[in-house]
Write a protein that holds these residues in place. Structure first.
Motif, PDB file in Angstrom:
ATOM      1  N   ALA A  32       0.859  -1.198   0.000  1.00 42.04           N
ATOM      2  CA  ALA A  32       0.000   0.000   0.000  1.00 42.04           C
ATOM      3  C   ALA A  32       0.886   1.236   0.000  1.00 42.04           C
ATOM      4  CB  ALA A  32      -0.894   0.004   1.235  1.00 42.04           C
ATOM      5  N   GLU A  33       0.532   2.203  -0.844  1.00 43.21           N
ATOM      6  CA  GLU A  33       1.296   3.464  -0.897  1.00 43.21           C
ATOM      7  C   GLU A  33       0.301   4.619  -0.940  1.00 43.21           C
ATOM      8  OE1 GLU A  33       4.494   4.749  -0.712  1.00 43.21           O
ATOM      9  OE2 GLU A  33       3.331   6.604  -0.924  1.00 43.21           O
ATOM     10  N   GLU A  34       0.481   5.584  -0.026  1.00 47.23           N
ATOM     11  CA  GLU A  34      -0.491   6.678   0.057  1.00 47.23           C
ATOM     12  C   GLU A  34      -0.155   7.848  -0.862  1.00 47.23           C
ATOM     13  OE1 GLU A  34      -0.703   8.771   3.760  1.00 47.23           O
ATOM     14  OE2 GLU A  34       1.466   8.851   3.993  1.00 47.23           O
ATOM     15  N   GLY A  39       8.780   6.373  -3.294  1.00 47.31           N
ATOM     16  CA  GLY A  39       9.045   6.947  -1.975  1.00 47.31           C
ATOM     17  C   GLY A  39       9.879   8.207  -2.009  1.00 47.31           C
ATOM     18  N   THR A  40      10.417   8.553  -0.869  1.00 53.84           N
ATOM     19  CA  THR A  40      11.155   9.805  -0.713  1.00 53.84           C
ATOM     20  C   THR A  40      12.305   9.904  -1.698  1.00 53.84           C
ATOM     21  OG1 THR A  40      10.615   9.769   1.625  1.00 53.84           O
ATOM     22  CG2 THR A  40      12.424  11.220   0.960  1.00 53.84           C
ATOM     23  N   CYS A  41      13.101   8.859  -1.806  1.00 53.29           N
ATOM     24  CA  CYS A  41      14.310   8.907  -2.630  1.00 53.29           C
ATOM     25  C   CYS A  41      13.988   9.306  -4.064  1.00 53.29           C
ATOM     26  CB  CYS A  41      15.002   7.548  -2.593  1.00 53.29           C
ATOM     27  SG  CYS A  41      16.307   7.379  -3.790  1.00 53.29           S
ATOM     28  N   PRO A  48      15.578  13.633  -7.395  1.00 52.41           N
ATOM     29  CA  PRO A  48      15.367  15.003  -7.873  1.00 52.41           C
ATOM     30  C   PRO A  48      16.432  15.973  -7.355  1.00 52.41           C
ATOM     31  CG  PRO A  48      13.690  14.364  -6.265  1.00 52.41           C
ATOM     32  CD  PRO A  48      14.450  13.140  -6.604  1.00 52.41           C
ATOM     33  N   LYS A  49      16.921  15.713  -6.143  1.00 53.70           N
ATOM     34  CA  LYS A  49      17.979  16.576  -5.600  1.00 53.70           C
ATOM     35  C   LYS A  49      19.226  16.530  -6.467  1.00 53.70           C
ATOM     36  CE  LYS A  49      20.851  14.799  -2.839  1.00 53.70           C
ATOM     37  NZ  LYS A  49      21.273  13.990  -1.681  1.00 53.70           N
ATOM     38  N   LYS A  50      19.626  15.330  -6.861  1.00 52.27           N
ATOM     39  CA  LYS A  50      20.843  15.197  -7.679  1.00 52.27           C
ATOM     40  C   LYS A  50      20.630  15.866  -9.038  1.00 52.27           C
ATOM     41  CE  LYS A  50      25.074  13.425  -8.101  1.00 52.27           C
ATOM     42  NZ  LYS A  50      25.522  12.095  -8.510  1.00 52.27           N
ATOM     43  N   GLY A 300      13.953   0.591   7.028  1.00 53.06           N
ATOM     44  CA  GLY A 300      14.144   1.933   6.474  1.00 53.06           C
ATOM     45  C   GLY A 300      14.085   3.027   7.523  1.00 53.06           C
ATOM     46  N   ASP A 301      13.816   4.241   7.046  1.00 53.73           N
ATOM     47  CA  ASP A 301      13.892   5.428   7.904  1.00 53.73           C
ATOM     48  C   ASP A 301      12.962   5.352   9.111  1.00 53.73           C
ATOM     49  OD1 ASP A 301      15.682   6.379   6.066  1.00 53.73           O
ATOM     50  OD2 ASP A 301      14.553   8.189   5.541  1.00 53.73           O
ATOM     51  N   VAL A 302      11.879   4.588   9.011  1.00 54.67           N
ATOM     52  CA  VAL A 302      10.944   4.508  10.139  1.00 54.67           C
ATOM     53  C   VAL A 302      11.602   3.829  11.336  1.00 54.67           C
ATOM     54  CG1 VAL A 302       9.805   2.285   9.599  1.00 54.67           C
ATOM     55  CG2 VAL A 302       8.481   4.161  10.644  1.00 54.67           C
TER      56      VAL A 302
HETATM   57  P1  FAD Z   1      10.625   6.258   2.015  1.00 51.39           P
HETATM   58  O1  FAD Z   1      11.420   6.214   0.792  1.00 51.39           O
HETATM   59  O2  FAD Z   1      10.384   7.562   2.665  1.00 51.39           O
HETATM   60  O3  FAD Z   1       9.231   5.584   1.657  1.00 51.39           O
HETATM   61  C1  FAD Z   1       8.159   5.535   2.560  1.00 51.39           C
HETATM   62  C2  FAD Z   1       6.867   5.495   1.770  1.00 51.39           C
HETATM   63  O4  FAD Z   1       5.796   5.160   2.635  1.00 51.39           O
HETATM   64  C3  FAD Z   1       6.508   6.845   1.165  1.00 51.39           C
HETATM   65  O5  FAD Z   1       6.285   6.696  -0.217  1.00 51.39           O
HETATM   66  C4  FAD Z   1       5.230   7.252   1.895  1.00 51.39           C
HETATM   67  O6  FAD Z   1       4.345   7.986   1.076  1.00 51.39           O
HETATM   68  C5  FAD Z   1       4.659   5.899   2.268  1.00 51.39           C
HETATM   69  N1  FAD Z   1       3.761   5.905   3.423  1.00 51.39           N
HETATM   70  C6  FAD Z   1       3.975   6.488   4.641  1.00 51.39           C
HETATM   71  N2  FAD Z   1       2.962   6.183   5.480  1.00 51.39           N
HETATM   72  C7  FAD Z   1       2.091   5.400   4.780  1.00 51.39           C
HETATM   73  C8  FAD Z   1       0.868   4.753   5.109  1.00 51.39           C
HETATM   74  N3  FAD Z   1       0.345   4.825   6.336  1.00 51.39           N
HETATM   75  N4  FAD Z   1       0.231   4.040   4.150  1.00 51.39           N
HETATM   76  C9  FAD Z   1       0.753   3.927   2.897  1.00 51.39           C
HETATM   77  N5  FAD Z   1       1.923   4.502   2.539  1.00 51.39           N
HETATM   78  C10 FAD Z   1       2.587   5.216   3.476  1.00 51.39           C
HETATM   79  N6  FAD Z   1      19.602   9.049   0.876  1.00 51.39           N
HETATM   80  C11 FAD Z   1      20.719   8.670   0.214  1.00 51.39           C
HETATM   81  O7  FAD Z   1      21.156   7.526   0.351  1.00 51.39           O
HETATM   82  N7  FAD Z   1      21.380   9.554  -0.609  1.00 51.39           N
HETATM   83  C12 FAD Z   1      20.932  10.812  -0.813  1.00 51.39           C
HETATM   84  O8  FAD Z   1      21.546  11.570  -1.563  1.00 51.39           O
HETATM   85  C13 FAD Z   1      19.743  11.224  -0.155  1.00 51.39           C
HETATM   86  N8  FAD Z   1      19.247  12.456  -0.356  1.00 51.39           N
HETATM   87  C14 FAD Z   1      18.082  12.825   0.247  1.00 51.39           C
HETATM   88  C15 FAD Z   1      17.584  14.103   0.018  1.00 51.39           C
HETATM   89  C16 FAD Z   1      16.419  14.517   0.616  1.00 51.39           C
HETATM   90  C17 FAD Z   1      15.880  15.892   0.334  1.00 51.39           C
HETATM   91  C18 FAD Z   1      15.722  13.628   1.492  1.00 51.39           C
HETATM   92  C19 FAD Z   1      14.459  14.058   2.177  1.00 51.39           C
HETATM   93  C20 FAD Z   1      16.216  12.361   1.742  1.00 51.39           C
HETATM   94  C21 FAD Z   1      17.386  11.936   1.118  1.00 51.39           C
HETATM   95  N9  FAD Z   1      17.938  10.670   1.336  1.00 51.39           N
HETATM   96  C22 FAD Z   1      19.093  10.295   0.699  1.00 51.39           C
HETATM   97  C23 FAD Z   1      17.309   9.731   2.290  1.00 51.39           C
HETATM   98  C24 FAD Z   1      16.452   8.672   1.567  1.00 51.39           C
HETATM   99  O9  FAD Z   1      15.518   9.310   0.738  1.00 51.39           O
HETATM  100  C25 FAD Z   1      15.757   7.796   2.579  1.00 51.39           C
HETATM  101  O10 FAD Z   1      16.704   7.255   3.468  1.00 51.39           O
HETATM  102  C26 FAD Z   1      15.003   6.644   1.927  1.00 51.39           C
HETATM  103  O11 FAD Z   1      14.058   7.119   1.011  1.00 51.39           O
HETATM  104  C27 FAD Z   1      14.306   5.797   2.996  1.00 51.39           C
HETATM  105  O12 FAD Z   1      13.555   4.791   2.392  1.00 51.39           O
HETATM  106  P2  FAD Z   1      12.301   4.187   3.165  1.00 51.39           P
HETATM  107  O13 FAD Z   1      11.840   3.015   2.350  1.00 51.39           O
HETATM  108  O14 FAD Z   1      12.601   3.974   4.580  1.00 51.39           O
HETATM  109  O15 FAD Z   1      11.194   5.335   3.142  1.00 51.39           O
END
Ligand code: FAD
Length: 461
Positions: A32-34, A39-41, A48-50, A300-302
Motif C-alpha cells: 500500500a502506498e499513500e 518513496g522519498t528517494c 530530484p535533488k541530484k 528503512g527510515d521509520v
Molecule cells: P521512504 O522512501 O520515505 O518511503 C516511505 C513510503 O511510505 C513513502 O512513499 C510514503 O508515502 C509511504 N507511506 C507512509 N505512510 C504510509 C501509510 N500509512 N500508508 C501507505 N503509505 C505510506 N539518501 C541517500 O542515500 N542519498 C541521498 O543523496 C539522499 N538524499 C536525500 C535528500 C532529501 C531531500 C531527502 C528528504 C532524503 C534523502 N535521502 C538520501 C534519504 C532517503 O531518501 C531515505 O533514506 C530513503 O528514502 C528511505 O527509504 P524508506 O523506504 O525507509 O522510506
C-alpha cells in the motif's frame, strides 16, 4: 488462512525491495502506498535533488570555461523548464517502480494503510486484509520547529514543486539536506543565507571536512549565520520578514526548514498491533528488522538506523531473505560509505577523526590542494582528503574527501576500508595519473598523530 503472506505498508526504497524480492521468493504479497511509488528517494529526495545539483553546477562551469579558451554567450536559467524536465524523469522512474512490482506479482493498493491488529491491515477506503507478516516501511517526514509563522516556510517536500525561484532564500538547518540545497539554490542564482543553531554545519561528519566545506560555501557567496535560530516569521509578499533569536531580522522570498526528519509512525495503528517505539520515536526492531510483535517487521527510515536509501534497500532485501528465503540475514550497518552533494561534494566512509582518536592512537594523513581543472579556471577552492590510520594495527579506519567527484571516489575506497585494508595496502596500489584520487595512495607522512595509546587509555591518560 491469511489473504496475503506479506502486506507491506509504504512503497519507498525499503518497502519496494522487500515486496519484490519476497514475491520472487514465492510469497503472496500486497503493498500500500499513500502518495507515489518510489518513496522519498525517487519522488522528493536523492534523485530530484541530484538532478537539481547537476543543474546548479552549470553556473560555475560557464564561469570556469573562460580559462580554457571558451567564450560563453549570455546565459539565462529557467526554473520552470528545470522542474518540468525533473518531473518528467520522476514520472518515468515512478512508472518503472510500479511496473517492477506488478511484474513480480505484487498486488498494488494506492492508498494509505494502517494496522488494526498484528495480522490485519486496513486501507483508507475501509477494506481490510489479513497477512501472515506485515512490513512497515513508511519512511520519515520533515520535522518543523514549533515557532510562530512556521506555516510561511516550506520543507524539502515542497521545494521540488516550487513555481518559481525567489531572489532571496533562507535555509534553516545545518544538516546535509540544508547544505546541499544551499549549494543548489546558490548555483541557480538565488541569494542564499544558511542559518544554523550550531556554530558549525554537518554534525556527525568529520569536523575538519565540515569546516572546509563551510568555508567553501561562504567563498561561493552563501551567507552563514551560526548559533542562531528563527524566532518567528511574519508572512509577506514578495518577501517574508524573519525574526532571529539574536534580534536580527532577515527578508526572504522563501524560507526552507531542513531541521531534521522524524519517523513516519503517526496514525499507523501501532498501539492496536502492540508495536513498540524506541526512545526517539522510531519503531524498535532487532537485527533482523523484527519488532517485538513476531508477525510485524519494519525497515528503512521509520526505524531510524541509518537514513540512507541503500541502507533501506539492504534492510528490505535482508527481511525478504530472512522471512521467505530461509536464510536469516542481518543488514550490515557498519562502515557504510556515503556522499553529501554539497558544492564542494563530500565522500566519507568509516570513523571521523574524533571517533578514531577516541579508540586509540591514530595517524592522520591529509592532502589539501587545488584540483587540476581549478587552475586554468582561476578557481581557488581546494580539495581536502583525509585518511585515518590505526597507528599499531595499520588499518585505515576512515577516509574523508571534500572536492569534485568525492561521492564517486568514496564508493571504491569504501570497498578497501570495509575489507580492512591497511595504509600499506593503499601505498602498494599504484596511482592513477593524473587524477585527484591518486592522492589517496601517495600520502607519505602523517600530518599529525592523535588519540591515546592503549597503555595511556588504560592509565586514564
Ligand atoms: P521512504 O522512501 O520515505 O518511503 C516511505 C513510503 O511510505 C513513502 O512513499 C510514503 O508515502 C509511504 N507511506 C507512509 N505512510 C504510509 C501509510 N500509512 N500508508 C501507505 N503509505 C505510506 N539518501 C541517500 O542515500 N542519498 C541521498 O543523496 C539522499 N538524499 C536525500 C535528500 C532529501 C531531500 C531527502 C528528504 C532524503 C534523502 N535521502 C538520501 C534519504 C532517503 O531518501 C531515505 O533514506 C530513503 O528514502 C528511505 O527509504 P524508506 O523506504 O525507509 O522510506
Amino acid at each position: 488462512m491469511f489473504d496475503y503472506d506479506l502486506f507491506v505498508i509504504g512503497a519507498g526504497s525499503g518497502g519496494v525491495r522487500a515486496a519484490r524480492i519476497s514475491a520472487q521468493l514465492g510469497a503472496k504479497v500486497a503493498i500500500a502506498e499513500e502518495f507515489r511509488f518510489g518513496g522519498t528517494c525517487v519522488i522528493r529526495g536523492c534523485v530530484p535533488k541530484k538532478l537539481l545539483v547537476y543543474a546548479s553546477k552549470f553556473s560555475t562551469a560557464f564561469a570556469d570555461a573562460k580559462g580554457f579558451g571558451w567564450t560563453v554567450g549570455e546565459s539565462a536559467f529557467d526554473w520552470r523548464a528545470l522542474i518540468a524536465a525533473k518531473d518528467a524523469e520522476i514520472d518515468r522512474l515512478e512508472g518503472i517502480y510500479r511496473t517492477n512490482l506488478e511484474r513480480a506479482g505484487v498486488a498494488i493498493h494506492a492508498q494509505r494503510a494502517r494496522l488494526t491488529d498484528s495480522h490485519t491491515v486496513e486501507l483508507a477506503d475501509g477494506t481490510r486484509f489479513t497477512a501472515k507478516h506485515i512490513l512497515i516501511a513508511t519512511g520519515g517526514r520533515p520535522f518543523l520547529p514549533d515557532i510562530p509563522g512556521v506555516e510561511h516556510g516550506i520543507t524539502s517536500n515542497e521545494i521540488f514543486d516550487l513555481k518559481q525561484l525567489p531572489e532571496r532564500v533562507l535555509l534553516v538547518g545545518g544538516g546535509y539536506i540544508a547544505c546541499e540545497f544551499a549549494g543548489i539554490l546558490n548555483g541557480l542564482g538565488a541569494k542564499v543565507t544558511l542559518l544554523n543553531r550550531r556554530p558549525a554545519i554537518l554534525r556527525g561528519f568529520d569536523e575538519e571536512i565540515a569546516t572546509h566545506v563551510l568555508d567553501a560555501l561562504k567563498a561561493r557567496g552563501i551567507d552563514f549565520i551560526g548559533n542562531t535560530e528563527v524566532a518567528r516569521i511574519e508572512g509577506g509578499t514578495p518577501e517574508h520578514t524573519v525574526h532571529l533569536s539574536d534580534g536580527q531580522t532577515l527578508q526572504a522570498g522563501l524560507v526552507v526548514f531542513a531541521t531534521g526528519r522524524v519517523p513516519n509512525t503517526g496514525g499507523l495503528g501501532l498501539d492496536a498491533a502492540g508495536v513498540r517505539l524506541a526512545a526517539g520515536g522510531a519503531i524498535a526492531v532487532d537485527a533482523y528488522s523484527q519488532t517485538g510483535v513476531p508477525s510485524v517487521y519494519a525497515v528503512g527510515d521509520v526505524t531510524d538506523r541509518l537514513q540512507l536509501t541503500p541502507v533501506a534497500i539492504r534492510e528490505g532485501q535482508a527481511f525478504a531473505e530472512t522471512v521467505f528465503g530461509g536464510r536469516p540475514t542481518r543488514a550490515d550497518h557498519a562502515t557504510v560509505a556515503t556522499a553529501v552533494f554539497t558544492q564542494p561534494e563530500i565522500g566519507t566512509v568509516g570513523l571521523t577523526e574524533a571517533e578514531a582518536a577516541a579508540q586509540g592512537e591514530v595517524e592522520v594523513y591529509t592532502a589539501a590542494f587545488r584540483p587540476m581543472d581549478h587552475i586554468l579556471a582561476g578557481r581557488n577552492e581546494r580539495m581536502l582528503m583525509k585518511l585515518l590510520v590505526a597507528r599499531e594495527a595499520r588499518t585505515v579506519l576512515g577516509c574523508h574527501i571534500a572536492g569534485p567527484n568525492a561521492g564517486e571516489m568514496i564508493q571504491s575506497v569504501g570497498i578497501a576500508v570495509k575489507m580492512g585494508a591497511t595504509k600499506e595496502d593503499f601505498d602498494a596500489t599504484v596511482a592513477v595519473h593524473p587524477t585527484a584520487a591518486e592522492e589517496l595512495v601517495t600520502m607519505k607522512t602523517p600530518t599529525r598523530i592523535v588519540g591515546c595509546s592503549a597503555v595511556q587509555a588504560a592509565a586514564g591518560g
